[in-house]
Design a protein around this motif. Structure first.
Motif, PDB file in Angstrom:
ATOM      1  N   LEU A  21       0.878  -1.161   0.000  1.00  0.00           N
ATOM      2  CA  LEU A  21       0.000   0.000   0.000  1.00  0.00           C
ATOM      3  C   LEU A  21       0.916   1.210   0.000  1.00  0.00           C
ATOM      4  CD1 LEU A  21      -2.453  -1.127   2.820  1.00  0.00           C
ATOM      5  CD2 LEU A  21      -2.804  -1.288   0.355  1.00  0.00           C
ATOM      6  N   GLU A  22       0.404   2.336  -0.452  1.00  0.00           N
ATOM      7  CA  GLU A  22       1.227   3.536  -0.447  1.00  0.00           C
ATOM      8  C   GLU A  22       0.659   4.505   0.576  1.00  0.00           C
ATOM      9  OE1 GLU A  22       2.885   6.999  -3.369  1.00  0.00           O
ATOM     10  OE2 GLU A  22       2.397   5.049  -4.224  1.00  0.00           O
ATOM     11  N   CYS A  23       1.529   4.928   1.479  1.00  0.00           N
ATOM     12  CA  CYS A  23       1.156   5.906   2.501  1.00  0.00           C
ATOM     13  C   CYS A  23       1.088   7.281   1.835  1.00  0.00           C
ATOM     14  CB  CYS A  23       2.195   5.908   3.618  1.00  0.00           C
ATOM     15  SG  CYS A  23       1.854   7.104   4.929  1.00  0.00           S
ATOM     16  N   ILE A  24       0.404   8.231   2.468  1.00  0.00           N
ATOM     17  CA  ILE A  24       0.331   9.570   1.871  1.00  0.00           C
ATOM     18  C   ILE A  24       1.690  10.264   1.867  1.00  0.00           C
ATOM     19  CG2 ILE A  24      -2.103   9.899   2.381  1.00  0.00           C
ATOM     20  CD1 ILE A  24      -1.303  11.689   4.709  1.00  0.00           C
ATOM     21  N   CYS A  25       2.653   9.764   2.672  1.00  0.00           N
ATOM     22  CA  CYS A  25       4.008  10.328   2.646  1.00  0.00           C
ATOM     23  C   CYS A  25       4.811   9.773   1.476  1.00  0.00           C
ATOM     24  CB  CYS A  25       4.733  10.064   3.955  1.00  0.00           C
ATOM     25  SG  CYS A  25       5.303   8.360   4.173  1.00  0.00           S
ATOM     26  N   GLY A  26       4.256   8.749   0.773  1.00  0.00           N
ATOM     27  CA  GLY A  26       4.933   8.176  -0.389  1.00  0.00           C
ATOM     28  C   GLY A  26       5.628   6.861  -0.100  1.00  0.00           C
ATOM     29  N   ALA A  27       5.725   6.472   1.177  1.00  0.00           N
ATOM     30  CA  ALA A  27       6.405   5.230   1.531  1.00  0.00           C
ATOM     31  C   ALA A  27       5.552   4.026   1.144  1.00  0.00           C
ATOM     32  CB  ALA A  27       6.690   5.204   3.029  1.00  0.00           C
ATOM     33  N   LYS A  28       6.212   2.926   0.815  1.00  0.00           N
ATOM     34  CA  LYS A  28       5.510   1.683   0.512  1.00  0.00           C
ATOM     35  C   LYS A  28       5.371   0.903   1.810  1.00  0.00           C
ATOM     36  CE  LYS A  28       6.840   1.364  -4.264  1.00  0.00           C
ATOM     37  NZ  LYS A  28       7.252   0.520  -5.346  1.00  0.00           N
ATOM     38  N   VAL A  29       4.140   0.479   2.075  1.00  0.00           N
ATOM     39  CA  VAL A  29       3.833  -0.242   3.307  1.00  0.00           C
ATOM     40  C   VAL A  29       3.286  -1.611   2.923  1.00  0.00           C
ATOM     41  CG1 VAL A  29       2.450  -0.194   5.417  1.00  0.00           C
ATOM     42  CG2 VAL A  29       3.278   1.947   4.422  1.00  0.00           C
ATOM     43  N   PRO A  30       3.891  -2.708   3.440  1.00  0.00           N
ATOM     44  CA  PRO A  30       3.389  -4.041   3.110  1.00  0.00           C
ATOM     45  C   PRO A  30       1.938  -4.196   3.555  1.00  0.00           C
ATOM     46  CG  PRO A  30       5.505  -4.191   4.245  1.00  0.00           C
ATOM     47  CD  PRO A  30       5.065  -2.764   4.329  1.00  0.00           C
ATOM     48  N   LYS A  31       1.149  -4.835   2.702  1.00  0.00           N
ATOM     49  CA  LYS A  31      -0.261  -5.064   3.035  1.00  0.00           C
ATOM     50  C   LYS A  31      -0.319  -5.898   4.308  1.00  0.00           C
ATOM     51  CE  LYS A  31      -4.645  -6.469   1.188  1.00  0.00           C
ATOM     52  NZ  LYS A  31      -5.468  -5.532   0.539  1.00  0.00           N
ATOM     53  N   GLY A  32      -1.179  -5.519   5.200  1.00  0.00           N
ATOM     54  CA  GLY A  32      -1.290  -6.190   6.483  1.00  0.00           C
ATOM     55  C   GLY A  32      -0.647  -5.388   7.600  1.00  0.00           C
ATOM     56  N   GLN A  33       0.254  -4.515   7.243  1.00  0.00           N
ATOM     57  CA  GLN A  33       0.874  -3.643   8.241  1.00  0.00           C
ATOM     58  C   GLN A  33      -0.039  -2.435   8.398  1.00  0.00           C
ATOM     59  OE1 GLN A  33       5.116  -3.146   7.805  1.00  0.00           O
ATOM     60  NE2 GLN A  33       4.974  -1.019   8.463  1.00  0.00           N
ATOM     61  N   PHE A  34      -0.360  -2.086   9.606  1.00  0.00           N
ATOM     62  CA  PHE A  34      -1.354  -1.038   9.820  1.00  0.00           C
ATOM     63  C   PHE A  34      -0.754   0.353   9.981  1.00  0.00           C
ATOM     64  CE2 PHE A  34      -0.082  -2.469  13.962  1.00  0.00           C
ATOM     65  CZ  PHE A  34      -0.006  -1.320  14.710  1.00  0.00           C
ATOM     66  N   MET A  35       0.562   0.433  10.049  1.00  0.00           N
ATOM     67  CA  MET A  35       1.183   1.724  10.311  1.00  0.00           C
ATOM     68  C   MET A  35       2.397   1.924   9.401  1.00  0.00           C
ATOM     69  SD  MET A  35       2.635   2.850  13.978  1.00  0.00           S
ATOM     70  CE  MET A  35       4.375   3.116  13.937  1.00  0.00           C
ATOM     71  N   CYS A  36       2.576   3.142   8.913  1.00  0.00           N
ATOM     72  CA  CYS A  36       3.730   3.474   8.074  1.00  0.00           C
ATOM     73  C   CYS A  36       4.958   3.602   8.960  1.00  0.00           C
ATOM     74  CB  CYS A  36       3.478   4.786   7.320  1.00  0.00           C
ATOM     75  SG  CYS A  36       4.916   5.347   6.374  1.00  0.00           S
ATOM     76  N   MET A  37       6.009   2.889   8.626  1.00  0.00           N
ATOM     77  CA  MET A  37       7.243   2.942   9.417  1.00  0.00           C
ATOM     78  C   MET A  37       8.055   4.196   9.124  1.00  0.00           C
ATOM     79  SD  MET A  37       6.703   0.381  11.191  1.00  0.00           S
ATOM     80  CE  MET A  37       8.177   0.071  12.116  1.00  0.00           C
ATOM     81  N   GLU A  38       7.708   4.946   8.092  1.00  0.00           N
ATOM     82  CA  GLU A  38       8.405   6.185   7.763  1.00  0.00           C
ATOM     83  C   GLU A  38       7.862   7.369   8.538  1.00  0.00           C
ATOM     84  OE1 GLU A  38      11.074   6.528   5.654  1.00  0.00           O
ATOM     85  OE2 GLU A  38      11.058   4.345   5.558  1.00  0.00           O
ATOM     86  N   CYS A  39       6.540   7.538   8.532  1.00  0.00           N
ATOM     87  CA  CYS A  39       5.951   8.729   9.149  1.00  0.00           C
ATOM     88  C   CYS A  39       5.079   8.420  10.364  1.00  0.00           C
ATOM     89  CB  CYS A  39       5.153   9.526   8.118  1.00  0.00           C
ATOM     90  SG  CYS A  39       3.659   8.679   7.568  1.00  0.00           S
ATOM     91  N   GLY A  40       4.708   7.143  10.574  1.00  0.00           N
ATOM     92  CA  GLY A  40       3.916   6.768  11.730  1.00  0.00           C
ATOM     93  C   GLY A  40       2.414   6.864  11.544  1.00  0.00           C
ATOM     94  N   ARG A  41       1.970   7.237  10.363  1.00  0.00           N
ATOM     95  CA  ARG A  41       0.524   7.363  10.111  1.00  0.00           C
ATOM     96  C   ARG A  41      -0.124   5.995  10.001  1.00  0.00           C
ATOM     97  NH1 ARG A  41       2.458  11.567   6.552  1.00  0.00           N
ATOM     98  NH2 ARG A  41       1.685  13.590   7.211  1.00  0.00           N
ATOM     99  N   LYS A  42      -1.413   5.954  10.313  1.00  0.00           N
ATOM    100  CA  LYS A  42      -2.194   4.746  10.146  1.00  0.00           C
ATOM    101  C   LYS A  42      -2.456   4.548   8.652  1.00  0.00           C
ATOM    102  CE  LYS A  42      -6.440   2.492  11.557  1.00  0.00           C
ATOM    103  NZ  LYS A  42      -7.680   2.589  12.300  1.00  0.00           N
ATOM    104  N   VAL A  43      -2.266   3.325   8.171  1.00  0.00           N
ATOM    105  CA  VAL A  43      -2.466   3.026   6.763  1.00  0.00           C
ATOM    106  C   VAL A  43      -3.656   2.087   6.655  1.00  0.00           C
ATOM    107  CG1 VAL A  43      -1.454   2.013   4.697  1.00  0.00           C
ATOM    108  CG2 VAL A  43      -0.018   3.265   6.294  1.00  0.00           C
ATOM    109  N   GLU A  44      -4.606   2.472   5.832  1.00  0.00           N
ATOM    110  CA  GLU A  44      -5.785   1.637   5.646  1.00  0.00           C
ATOM    111  C   GLU A  44      -5.800   1.095   4.226  1.00  0.00           C
ATOM    112  OE1 GLU A  44      -9.421   3.475   6.912  1.00  0.00           O
ATOM    113  OE2 GLU A  44      -8.357   4.601   8.463  1.00  0.00           O
ATOM    114  N   GLY A  45      -6.320  -0.069   4.088  1.00  0.00           N
ATOM    115  CA  GLY A  45      -6.425  -0.614   2.736  1.00  0.00           C
ATOM    116  C   GLY A  45      -6.595  -2.024   2.783  1.00  0.00           C
TER     117      GLY A  45
END
Length: 181
Positions: A157-181
């Motif tokens: 999934l792509e966080c709004i900060c642009g980082a790629k977040v593996p599906k199933g992970q609920f939080m971006c490790m770059e910016c700390g935002r919650k990632v939904e998808g």
């Protein structure tokens, strides 16, 4: 009847003046050399652009061209030695990889850095036996279709900060935002 005293002169004042004069002369000579250098560089640039023709300087221009080629080769060799000395990792495309990078900055390929993805989405070192996030046995996870390395297909999934977040992970490790998808 006053007694006139002879004027005392400081013998060092003449030496200081001479020293200052030498320093000033050296500074001016350096400035002149610098200006000559700039003139030379400008003339060379004009020659390379075809805007000026100086047949009497052609020998010097050829020497500069040869030196530029040698400098480029030496710089490449220096960079290569530095990379070997640091044991830097290099992508299959030839691009040196930055420390801790997950993807190549040149071609975008995932970097195999000894990290696996647990079925819970947590990225962990491949030499661990259990996931520190969910406690699953990683050997069983691998046998049951868990993802082994960053090179295998993985949904991101792509966080709004642009980082790629593996599906199933609920939080971006770059910016700390919650990632939904």
């Amino acid at each position: 009847m006053g007694i006139s005293m002879p004027k005392l002169t400081n013998p060092l004042s003449g030496a200081l003046a001479d020293n200052n004069m030498r320093k000033l002369l050296e500074e001016k000579k350096k400035e002149r050399s610098k200006i000559y250098g700039f003139i030379g560089m400008d003339v060379y640039d004009l020659y390379k652009q075809g805007k000026a023709d100086f047949p009497e300087l052609a020998v010097y221009f050829e020497k500069i061209d040869a030196l530029e080629q040698e400098l480029a080769e030496l710089e490449a060799e220096k960079q290569s030695r530095e990379l070997r000395g640091k044991k830097a990792r290099i992508c299959s495309c030839g691009q040196p990889l930055a420390e801790g990078s997950a993807f190549c900055s040149n071609c975008g390929k995932p970097v195999d850095n000894g990290i696996i993805t647990c079925s819970c989405g947590n990225l962990i070192k491949s030499d661990l036996k259990f996931c520190p996030n969910c406690g699953k046995n990683l050997k069983e996870n691998m046998e049951n279709g868990g993802q082994h390395s960053m090179h295998e297909e993985q949904v991101y999934l792509e966080c709004i900060c642009g980082a790629k977040v593996p599906k199933g992970q609920f939080m971006c490790m770059e910016c700390g935002r919650k990632v939904e998808g």
